[in-house]
Design a protein around this motif. Structure first.
Motif, PDB file in Angstrom:
ATOM      1  N   TYR A  81       1.005  -0.887  -0.090  1.00  0.00           N
ATOM      2  CA  TYR A  81      -0.276   0.043   0.573  1.00  0.00           C
ATOM      3  C   TYR A  81       0.711   1.172   0.061  1.00  0.00           C
ATOM      4  CZ  TYR A  81      -3.570  -3.532   1.666  1.00  0.00           C
ATOM      5  OH  TYR A  81      -4.218  -4.982   1.946  1.00  0.00           O
ATOM      6  N   ASN A  82       2.361   1.157  -0.188  1.00  0.00           N
ATOM      7  CA  ASN A  82       3.471   2.188  -0.283  1.00  0.00           C
ATOM      8  C   ASN A  82       2.343   3.295   0.758  1.00  0.00           C
ATOM      9  OD1 ASN A  82       3.995   1.222  -2.742  1.00  0.00           O
ATOM     10  ND2 ASN A  82       3.463   2.649  -3.900  1.00  0.00           N
ATOM     11  N   PRO A  83       2.754   3.050   2.034  1.00  0.00           N
ATOM     12  CA  PRO A  83       2.009   3.198   3.161  1.00  0.00           C
ATOM     13  C   PRO A  83       2.917   4.979   4.237  1.00  0.00           C
ATOM     14  CG  PRO A  83       3.371   1.241   4.538  1.00  0.00           C
ATOM     15  CD  PRO A  83       2.809   1.054   2.645  1.00  0.00           C
ATOM     16  N   THR A  84       4.676   4.471   3.331  1.00  0.00           N
ATOM     17  CA  THR A  84       4.969   6.075   3.880  1.00  0.00           C
ATOM     18  C   THR A  84       4.884   6.887   2.915  1.00  0.00           C
ATOM     19  OG1 THR A  84       7.480   4.095   3.786  1.00  0.00           O
ATOM     20  CG2 THR A  84       8.018   6.490   4.007  1.00  0.00           C
ATOM     21  N   PHE A  85       3.861   6.272   1.896  1.00  0.00           N
ATOM     22  CA  PHE A  85       3.453   7.911   1.076  1.00  0.00           C
ATOM     23  C   PHE A  85       2.387   8.282   1.070  1.00  0.00           C
ATOM     24  CE2 PHE A  85       7.424   6.629  -0.930  1.00  0.00           C
ATOM     25  CZ  PHE A  85       8.148   7.834  -1.453  1.00  0.00           C
ATOM     26  N   LYS A 100       5.863   1.643   7.162  1.00  0.00           N
ATOM     27  CA  LYS A 100       5.517   2.615   7.049  1.00  0.00           C
ATOM     28  C   LYS A 100       6.533   3.517   7.979  1.00  0.00           C
ATOM     29  CE  LYS A 100       2.383   6.855   8.404  1.00  0.00           C
ATOM     30  NZ  LYS A 100       0.928   6.899   7.800  1.00  0.00           N
ATOM     31  N   PHE A 101       7.450   3.839   6.568  1.00  0.00           N
ATOM     32  CA  PHE A 101       8.552   5.175   7.191  1.00  0.00           C
ATOM     33  C   PHE A 101       8.384   6.238   7.534  1.00  0.00           C
ATOM     34  CE2 PHE A 101      10.242   0.908   5.057  1.00  0.00           C
ATOM     35  CZ  PHE A 101      11.485   1.231   5.694  1.00  0.00           C
ATOM     36  N   SER A 102       9.148   7.241   8.549  1.00  0.00           N
ATOM     37  CA  SER A 102       8.697   8.367   9.244  1.00  0.00           C
ATOM     38  C   SER A 102       9.825   9.326   8.008  1.00  0.00           C
ATOM     39  CB  SER A 102       9.163   8.597  10.448  1.00  0.00           C
ATOM     40  OG  SER A 102      10.084   8.042  10.926  1.00  0.00           O
ATOM     41  N   SER A 103      11.092   8.767   7.324  1.00  0.00           N
ATOM     42  CA  SER A 103      10.957   9.964   5.929  1.00  0.00           C
ATOM     43  C   SER A 103      11.060   8.964   4.451  1.00  0.00           C
ATOM     44  CB  SER A 103      12.740   9.890   6.681  1.00  0.00           C
ATOM     45  OG  SER A 103      13.055   9.211   6.429  1.00  0.00           O
ATOM     46  N   VAL A 104      11.616   9.566   3.659  1.00  0.00           N
ATOM     47  CA  VAL A 104      12.041   8.864   2.046  1.00  0.00           C
ATOM     48  C   VAL A 104      13.193   8.199   2.705  1.00  0.00           C
ATOM     49  CG1 VAL A 104      12.590   9.348  -0.429  1.00  0.00           C
ATOM     50  CG2 VAL A 104      10.407  10.426   1.580  1.00  0.00           C
ATOM     51  N   GLU A 105      14.444   8.861   3.314  1.00  0.00           N
ATOM     52  CA  GLU A 105      15.319   8.535   3.378  1.00  0.00           C
ATOM     53  C   GLU A 105      15.370   7.225   4.340  1.00  0.00           C
ATOM     54  OE1 GLU A 105      13.937  11.660   4.228  1.00  0.00           O
ATOM     55  OE2 GLU A 105      15.721  12.365   2.380  1.00  0.00           O
ATOM     56  N   GLU A 106      14.677   7.156   4.662  1.00  0.00           N
ATOM     57  CA  GLU A 106      14.724   6.082   5.790  1.00  0.00           C
ATOM     58  C   GLU A 106      14.432   4.785   4.822  1.00  0.00           C
ATOM     59  OE1 GLU A 106      13.002   5.685   9.527  1.00  0.00           O
ATOM     60  OE2 GLU A 106      12.115   7.593   9.552  1.00  0.00           O
TER      61      GLU A 106
END
Ligand code: FMN
Ligand code: ADP
Length: 314
Positions: free
Chosen positions: A246-250, A288-294
């Motif tokens: 689900y691409n939860p980071t975005f 679900k990461f808190s940043s794109v970098e992670e």
């Protein structure tokens, strides 16, 4: 292979069909147990100088028999089933439409119309095959319904490590992410075929372009997560890493998990290509990461792990 789709009643004349040995079953997945049944029919046909056939059904009986309307997801949707049967090299593939009328045929009516009526002299099925209204016909009582002698071969339960091989077991292995055991039970990797479509065009900006799949066939998909996969494009094998999720980071807008694959060592426009993805190994859950970098850091690690899995150089 000749493909023949039938509804009840069909108008085929038995005199126009050669004497046939047929394997019958729903065969979702065409796993090693199903393959044994089909191979047996082919072998018997060869020995007795007859034609070989597979008789199967579409859609799944539960679509008609369940009270609530259900969408069935298949290990091998009909188009996949057809192409696998083609590869198994049977002479005829009969696909009987499973509708309300068919479900209400008595065992005798079913046999007379679809077995005797298709000039089947010898029927092969798994030990648990049943047919006719409420599944009243089975491999033990089959001869009691018809006068014409019918040769029957019942294929006994196939086990793998002392457990029955079944479509149900494969579905639960897929939901656990056990693609290795799934592959053993199928005798080939579990796969899906789809068309590459446009996504958010974000992958390339984070250093990992991902081919996004439009999957139109009703496939049963494995658990959500990251996988080591093979990608088959025009008979060539590529290796890559897939994310089903689900691409939860975005976003929180994706409701049906989407499949996307970063293919290693390839830089090519893939939009519109029809690709086959072979699921080889489950790597991890989607997070679900808190940043794109992670996220990017994790995907770099995923690439290392998947390359290691395939014994590829970094
Ligand atoms: C190997 C791999 C692992 C991924 N893991 C995650 C993840 O854990 N969490 C997440 O939100 N997205 C994950 N993604 C999906 C990315 O968010 C997605 O590829 C990116 O947003 C690009 O989307 P696009 O193809 O629509 O441009 C992963 C993608 C790949 C290829
Ligand atoms: N190695 C690769 N793996 C996957 N897609 C690639 C690769 N190289 C180029 N592409 C192309 O890039 C596209 C993916 O880029 P991306 O920015 O993620 O766009 P989209 O969001 O439309 O999928 C693919 O559909 C394909 O056409």
């Amino acid at each position: 292979m000749e493909l023949i789709s039938l509804t009840y009643p069909h108008k085929l004349k038995k005199e126009s069909i050669p004497n046939t040995v047929a394997a019958i079953g729903f065969f979702d997945g065409i796993h090693i147990g199903h393959q044994k049944v089909i191979d047996q029919a082919k072998l018997l046909a060869k020995e007795q100088d007859m034609k070989s056939a597979v008789i199967t059904f579409d859609p799944h009986p539960s679509v008609v028999l369940k009270k609530e309307k259900t969408d069935v997801q298949y290990l091998t949707p009909l188009t996949v089933k057809k192409s696998l049967m083609e590869q198994l090299d049977v002479d005829y593939l009969y696909i009987i439409r499973f509708d309300k009328t068919l479900s209400q045929l008595s065992p005798k009516e079913f046999l007379e119309h679809f077995i005797v009526g298709l000039n089947i002299d010898h029927l092969v099925a798994g030990y648990d095959f049943s047919f006719g209204f409420k599944g009243a016909g089975n491999m033990s009582n089959i001869q009691t319904f018809i006068d014409k002698p019918l040769a029957i071969t019942k294929v006994e339960k196939i086990s793998y490590h002392d457990q029955k091989v079944s479509s149900t077991r494969i579905r639960s292995l897929l939901k656990e992410g056990n693609l290795e055991l799934t592959e053993k039970l199928l005798g080939r990797p579990y796969s899906v075929v789809g068309e590459v479509v446009r996504g958010e065009q974000r992958g390339r900006t984070i250093g990992f372009p991902t081919a996004n799949f439009k999957i139109t066939e009703p496939y049963f998909l494995p658990r959500v997560g990251v996988y080591a996969v093979e990608v088959i494009m025009e008979n060539n094998v590529f290796y890559g890493m897939a994310n089903l999720g689900y691409n939860p980071t975005f976003t929180d807008q994706i409701v049906v998990p989407k499949l996307e694959v970063n293919i290693f060592d390839l830089n090519q426009n893939l939009y519109g290509e029809i690709l086959q993805v072979n699921w080889k190994s489950y790597i991890r859950d989607e997070v679900k990461f808190s940043s794109v970098e992670e996220l990017v850091e994790q995907i770099r690690q995923d690439e290392k792990n998947v390359r290691h899995f395939f014994s590829l150089n970094d």
